[in-house]
Design a protein around this motif. Structure first.
Motif, short mmCIF file in Angstrom:
data_model
loop_
_atom_site.label_atom_id
_atom_site.label_comp_id
_atom_site.label_asym_id
_atom_site.label_seq_id
_atom_site.Cartn_x
_atom_site.Cartn_y
_atom_site.Cartn_z
N LYS A 72 0.76 -1.18 0.10
CA LYS A 72 -0.06 -0.03 -0.16
C LYS A 72 0.94 1.05 0.06
N VAL A 73 0.14 2.25 -0.37
CA VAL A 73 1.19 3.75 -0.50
C VAL A 73 0.65 4.72 0.62
N LEU A 74 1.65 5.46 0.88
CA LEU A 74 1.32 6.43 1.72
C LEU A 74 0.33 7.46 1.16
N GLU A 75 -0.69 8.04 2.08
CA GLU A 75 -1.69 8.88 1.54
C GLU A 75 -2.03 9.66 2.86
N VAL A 76 -2.69 10.78 2.30
CA VAL A 76 -3.36 11.63 3.41
C VAL A 76 -4.83 11.19 3.45
N ALA A 77 -5.10 10.92 4.62
CA ALA A 77 -7.00 10.27 4.84
C ALA A 77 -7.63 11.46 4.44
N GLY A 78 -8.57 10.96 3.72
CA GLY A 78 -9.70 11.76 3.33
C GLY A 78 -9.20 12.84 2.37
N SER A 79 -8.10 12.73 1.86
CA SER A 79 -7.65 13.85 1.09
C SER A 79 -7.86 15.36 1.90
N ARG A 80 -7.55 15.42 3.17
CA ARG A 80 -7.64 16.66 3.62
C ARG A 80 -6.36 17.56 3.34
N LYS A 81 -6.73 18.63 3.60
CA LYS A 81 -5.62 19.56 3.25
C LYS A 81 -5.23 20.53 4.68
N ASP A 82 -5.94 20.17 5.75
CA ASP A 82 -5.69 20.70 6.91
C ASP A 82 -4.75 20.10 7.94
N VAL A 83 -4.25 21.05 8.78
CA VAL A 83 -3.29 20.28 9.53
C VAL A 83 -3.79 19.41 10.53
N GLU A 84 -2.88 18.29 10.85
CA GLU A 84 -3.27 17.14 11.64
C GLU A 84 -4.11 16.07 10.93
N ALA A 85 -4.15 16.32 9.79
CA ALA A 85 -4.90 15.38 8.89
C ALA A 85 -3.94 13.94 9.03
N ASN A 86 -4.61 12.95 9.18
CA ASN A 86 -3.78 11.64 9.42
C ASN A 86 -3.00 11.19 8.33
N LEU A 87 -1.85 10.70 8.31
CA LEU A 87 -1.07 10.02 7.29
C LEU A 87 -1.21 8.34 7.53
N GLN A 98 -1.89 10.96 -2.56
CA GLN A 98 -0.84 10.01 -2.72
C GLN A 98 0.48 10.25 -3.32
N LEU A 99 0.40 11.50 -3.74
CA LEU A 99 1.59 12.05 -4.58
C LEU A 99 2.46 13.11 -3.81
N TRP A 100 3.77 12.83 -3.69
CA TRP A 100 4.56 13.36 -2.82
C TRP A 100 6.05 14.25 -3.46
N GLU A 101 5.94 15.17 -3.00
CA GLU A 101 7.45 16.01 -3.29
C GLU A 101 8.41 15.59 -2.29
N ILE A 102 9.68 15.36 -2.64
CA ILE A 102 10.61 15.11 -1.88
C ILE A 102 11.70 16.08 -1.81
N LEU A 103 11.93 17.19 -0.94
CA LEU A 103 12.74 18.22 -0.92
C LEU A 103 13.69 18.35 -0.25
N HIS A 104 14.77 18.30 -0.80
CA HIS A 104 16.18 18.16 0.07
C HIS A 104 16.35 19.54 0.77
N ASN A 130 5.53 4.16 19.03
CA ASN A 130 3.80 4.08 18.45
C ASN A 130 3.40 5.56 18.28
N ASN A 131 4.06 6.62 18.42
CA ASN A 131 3.48 7.95 18.21
C ASN A 131 3.01 8.17 16.72
N ASN A 132 2.01 8.91 16.27
CA ASN A 132 1.36 9.12 15.22
C ASN A 132 2.35 9.89 14.42
N ILE A 133 2.03 9.65 13.00
CA ILE A 133 2.66 10.64 12.08
C ILE A 133 1.48 11.10 11.31
N TRP A 134 1.45 12.64 11.27
CA TRP A 134 0.42 13.29 10.60
C TRP A 134 0.78 14.18 9.78
N MET A 135 -0.07 15.12 9.20
CA MET A 135 0.28 16.13 8.23
C MET A 135 0.20 17.53 8.94
N TYR A 136 1.10 18.38 8.63
CA TYR A 136 1.08 19.86 9.20
C TYR A 136 1.70 20.66 8.24
#
Length: 182
Positions: A72-87, A98-104, A130-136
């Motif tokens: 399976k692929v990494l994705e932002v749950a519910g395609s949410r654009k807000d902070v604290e959306a789950n990964l 499901q599309l990611w930019e990788i910025l050096h 076991n701490n969660n990883i989310w979007m911010y």
């Protein structure tokens, strides 16, 4: 002609090569992004398939990040654009979530930015097991920086074959390890 030049420019925009990676936190590089029941969290590195991700370039600067164990692929749950959306992980459908930019960011450290605009971030910056990883939103902290390590993904669990070995001191080759009274 022009198509050839376009491809060359696109290749140059790649931050990393396609391959299998550990995605380690810059805050504590002994901790890796880990799949747990399709959720993504931070855990101590254990050399397990749930911690290995295949990163492959799609196009226009975006990558797909696939868990080696689940497919399976990494994705932002519910395609949410807000902070604290789950990964989390889901079935590939090439959606923007499901599309990611990788910025050096320098020194072999990277930020992972969703096409939706938010960044992969360790919840509250905590390295607790076991701490969660989310979007911010971007804040430049170590909790949003990742070390992509391809050197340990092919590593065997048992790198030394079974057998009998003599362990010698690297400092004095005339010294060996012995069990007292053995």
């Amino acid at each position: 002609g022009r198509e050839n030049q376009k491809c060359m420019l696109e290749d140059m925009s790649r931050a990393i090569s396609d391959g299998s990676y550990l995605i380690l936190s810059d805050k504590d590089t002994l901790r890796a992004m880990t799949n747990k029941n399709s959720n993504v969290q931070i855990n101590v590195y254990e050399n397990i398939e749930e911690q290995k991700y295949d990163i492959s370039y799609i196009s226009e600067g975006y990558y797909k990040i696939t868990n080696n164990k689940t497919g399976k692929v990494l994705e932002v749950a519910g395609s949410r654009k807000d902070v604290e959306a789950n990964l989390r992980e889901g079935i590939w459908n090439s959606g923007n979530n499901q599309l990611w930019e990788i910025l050096h960011t320098g020194n072999n450290k990277y930020c992972i930015k969703s096409k939706l605009g938010t960044f992969v971030d360790v919840s509250s910056g905590s390295m607790a097991e076991n701490n969660n990883i989310w979007m911010y939103s971007y804040n430049g902290t170590e909790a949003q920086k990742w070390v992509l390590d391809s050197s340990r993904t092919e590593q065997s669990v048992q790198p030394i074959e079974d057998g009998t070995y003599v362990l010698r001191s690297a400092l004095r080759s005339d010294r060996v390890i012995d069990i007292s009274g053995g």
